[in-house]
Design a protein around this motif. Structure first.
Motif, short mmCIF file in Angstrom:
data_model
loop_
_atom_site.label_atom_id
_atom_site.label_comp_id
_atom_site.label_asym_id
_atom_site.label_seq_id
_atom_site.Cartn_x
_atom_site.Cartn_y
_atom_site.Cartn_z
N ASN A 66 79.87 28.93 62.18
CA ASN A 66 79.88 30.08 63.10
C ASN A 66 79.48 31.37 62.39
OD1 ASN A 66 80.66 28.44 65.19
ND2 ASN A 66 82.83 28.93 64.98
N ILE A 67 79.95 31.53 61.18
CA ILE A 67 79.59 32.72 60.40
C ILE A 67 78.10 32.71 60.09
CG2 ILE A 67 79.93 33.90 58.19
CD1 ILE A 67 82.87 32.80 58.38
N HIS A 68 77.60 31.56 59.70
CA HIS A 68 76.17 31.44 59.39
C HIS A 68 75.31 31.77 60.61
CE1 HIS A 68 72.57 28.76 58.26
NE2 HIS A 68 72.45 29.90 57.64
N ASP A 84 71.24 28.29 68.89
CA ASP A 84 71.29 28.29 67.43
C ASP A 84 70.05 27.63 66.83
OD1 ASP A 84 73.76 29.43 67.75
OD2 ASP A 84 74.87 27.59 67.31
N VAL A 85 69.58 26.59 67.48
CA VAL A 85 68.41 25.87 66.98
C VAL A 85 67.20 26.81 66.91
CG1 VAL A 85 66.83 23.97 67.47
CG2 VAL A 85 69.26 23.69 67.86
N GLY A 92 63.59 29.54 59.54
CA GLY A 92 63.28 28.48 58.59
C GLY A 92 64.50 28.02 57.82
N ARG A 93 65.64 28.00 58.50
CA ARG A 93 66.89 27.62 57.85
C ARG A 93 67.46 26.36 58.49
NH1 ARG A 93 68.84 30.91 54.31
NH2 ARG A 93 70.98 30.27 54.57
N TYR A 94 68.47 25.80 57.82
CA TYR A 94 69.16 24.62 58.32
C TYR A 94 70.64 24.98 58.50
CZ TYR A 94 65.07 22.05 56.78
OH TYR A 94 63.80 21.59 56.62
N ASN A 99 73.67 21.55 54.00
CA ASN A 99 73.92 21.93 52.60
C ASN A 99 75.19 21.28 52.07
OD1 ASN A 99 71.64 23.49 52.74
ND2 ASN A 99 72.75 25.39 53.08
N SER A 100 76.18 21.16 52.94
CA SER A 100 77.43 20.51 52.55
C SER A 100 77.19 19.05 52.21
CB SER A 100 78.44 20.64 53.68
OG SER A 100 79.61 19.94 53.40
N TYR A 101 76.43 18.35 53.04
CA TYR A 101 76.12 16.94 52.78
C TYR A 101 75.32 16.78 51.49
CZ TYR A 101 77.54 15.99 57.62
OH TYR A 101 78.24 15.87 58.79
#
Length: 134
Positions: A66-68, A84-85, A92-94, A99-101
């Motif tokens: 949510n913060i991201h 969000d998508v 150009g972000r995910y 990143n956690s995975y």
């Protein structure tokens, strides 16, 4: 001693770091998307994903996500109802769970390469045997 509480505390700290970054955005050139998100990835993301190698697959990452998304929306100047998508695609972000995975997989690969005398490797092998035995 709850990981859920710890993840929520990380989200609170991450929110504070994100607010500092959004305040600093005013002094940056508005076209410096790359610089802004480089700062996000070095100042805010490590706070949000602290120790994600351990909890990244098992706990709800939505407080950090949510913060991201909020930072992405504020950077673009769009409303909270924007998908969000679309924000991620435009920038150009995910999502952070990706990143956690990645962190989890990198940590696992590092443990596999350890010598057997390392405690982390021994714990991993013990858990693996326990899983194989049911």
């Amino acid at each position: 001693m709850s990981l859920t509480q710890s993840v929520n505390q990380l989200a609170v700290r991450g929110r504070k770091a994100a607010l500092r970054l959004l305040r600093a955005k005013k002094s940056l050139d508005p076209r410096t998307r790359r610089t802004f998100f480089k700062l996000f990835d070095t100042q805010v993301q490590p706070v949000l994903l602290y120790a994600a190698e351990v909890w990244g697959l098992y706990f709800d990452i939505s407080p950090a996500e949510n913060i991201h998304t909020r930072v992405c929306k504020r950077f673009l100047g769009v409303t909270d109802r924007t998908a969000d998508v679309m924000d991620y695609r435009e920038l150009g972000r995910y999502p952070l769970h990706v990143n956690s995975y990645i962190r989890v997989i990198q940590f696992w690969l590092r443990i596999i390469k350890f010598d057997f005398d390392r405690l982390a490797k021994q714990a991993y092998m013990m858990l693996k045997r326990m899983d194989e035995n049911g």
